[in-house]
Design an enzyme around this catalytic site. Sequence first.
Site, mmCIF file in Angstrom:
data_model
loop_
_atom_site.group_PDB
_atom_site.id
_atom_site.type_symbol
_atom_site.label_atom_id
_atom_site.label_comp_id
_atom_site.label_asym_id
_atom_site.label_seq_id
_atom_site.Cartn_x
_atom_site.Cartn_y
_atom_site.Cartn_z
ATOM 1 N N HIS A 83 0.839 -1.208 0.000
ATOM 2 C CA HIS A 83 0.000 0.000 0.000
ATOM 3 C C HIS A 83 0.870 1.252 0.000
ATOM 4 O O HIS A 83 1.959 1.264 0.577
ATOM 5 C CB HIS A 83 -0.993 0.010 1.168
ATOM 6 N N ASP A 85 -0.385 4.438 0.903
ATOM 7 C CA ASP A 85 -0.782 5.443 1.896
ATOM 8 C C ASP A 85 0.019 5.229 3.177
ATOM 9 O O ASP A 85 0.520 4.138 3.445
ATOM 10 C CB ASP A 85 -2.282 5.371 2.176
ATOM 11 N N ASP A 116 6.573 1.158 6.304
ATOM 12 C CA ASP A 116 5.142 0.842 6.277
ATOM 13 C C ASP A 116 4.431 1.832 5.352
ATOM 14 O O ASP A 116 4.023 2.887 5.802
ATOM 15 C CB ASP A 116 4.578 0.914 7.696
ATOM 16 N N GLU A 147 -5.016 1.616 3.217
ATOM 17 C CA GLU A 147 -4.841 0.569 4.226
ATOM 18 C C GLU A 147 -4.805 1.149 5.631
ATOM 19 O O GLU A 147 -5.398 0.585 6.566
ATOM 20 C CB GLU A 147 -3.561 -0.212 3.944
ATOM 21 N N GLU A 148 -4.110 2.274 5.810
ATOM 22 C CA GLU A 148 -3.949 2.827 7.154
ATOM 23 C C GLU A 148 -5.267 3.346 7.735
ATOM 24 O O GLU A 148 -5.415 3.435 8.953
ATOM 25 C CB GLU A 148 -2.910 3.949 7.148
#
Length: 439
Positions: A83, A85, A116, A147-148
């Site tokens: 991801h 984001d 991340d 995702e976050e």
Amino acid sequence: MSEPTVDPQRLQDDLERLVRLPSVAFPGFPPEPVREAADLTAQLLADAGLEGVTQIDVPDAAPAVFAEIPAPPGAPTVVLYAHYDVQPSGPEEAWTTPAFAPTVRDGRLYGRGTADDKCGIAIHLAALRAFGGRPPVGIKILIEGEEETGLGTLSELVAADPERFRADAFVIADGGNVATGKPTLTTSLRGFAVVEVTVRTLRDFVHSGVAGGAAPDALVALSRIIASLHDDAGNVAVEGLDRLPWDGAAIDEADFRRESGVLDGVSLIGDGPVAERLLTRPSITAVGIDAPTVRGAGNALIPEARAKLSARLAPTQDPQAAADAIVAHVRRAAPWGVQLELDVSGLAPGALLAGQGPVATAAAAALEAGYGVPVTRIGTGGAIPLCADLARIYPDAEFVLWGASDDRSRIHASDESVDLGDLERAAQAEVALLRGLAG
């Protein structure tokens, strides 16, 4: 035939380009950098030799980036996920160097998203570049941009069109290693639930010298509720939550204290093995409180206070059932007949991922080839909603959850970083995995 090799400088350059974009997808943050990150991801995939890269509109969320390379005859198809984001950077003064100005110090690349999970995108790019964009297996690239936020919108999109994303194996590059240089396969995920608790006791602020001692203070009532969530040892005291034994690699208490920054003289909470507390039991944390600040606070009883409770759940736990149990506990623990408002959000299931099987065996061999040392199998306390949803949608597929982050990466915190040596080793392991799956 020699093993395709990763270009470490191009790998680092790709990651640095991605990290420079403050692609925070939470409400209240500018959407332009998120869109730029989607565009850059699509561009980099095209540069790596993929044709037909598209951006999938996700309702009320950032677009997902998708591309597909058909499988050669007889070869499996593999989804590569990451991801783009990131979490908000937090206070600028907490960073040694700016969060979105990638900087190398002592062999580590610092910046928000280095670990991340923009490193996951960079790993996939490096593996595809090593094959000249023509890997020996079918590839479906799926890079999401929310995702976050924990909204799970992409999961709904996959469930609505499962054939588009169907594969024999899913490689989720959103995990990490237990320590630098120690390759790790993640075999379990904890789930997630958020409960916001609002306590009201008075119509307005009341002078503490006039009403204190008889009128109830909302912040004191909220504090009593929060305190009831754990027993005296620090174990979660909410009834009805799953607790599983952990039979994987142990976590050393001294190492955990050091890595987590626990202050001298402060005890860890809970009892039993540290790994079990972190991986297969529930935890509840008050991650935020709305109340008057200390600076400027008046001598008055507080009429309303609010807390955000973040629960991590055992891999088998139904998140809605867990949220219901927490809500029921809060209602029982609320003192003095206070008025309560309870909002549940951010539900995400955990998952138990196969630690054995053809794909897991190939992944372990690939990690050992990439790092030169045996693999460790462990769970993660973090939730990856899409991973759990994919395991539900595709029960016959096998899953690999790994990544380049480590015990020093400070994910979601200031000075987030990734070890550049491990980044290269992780990318080389992915090359080995794709070749191994083709065989």
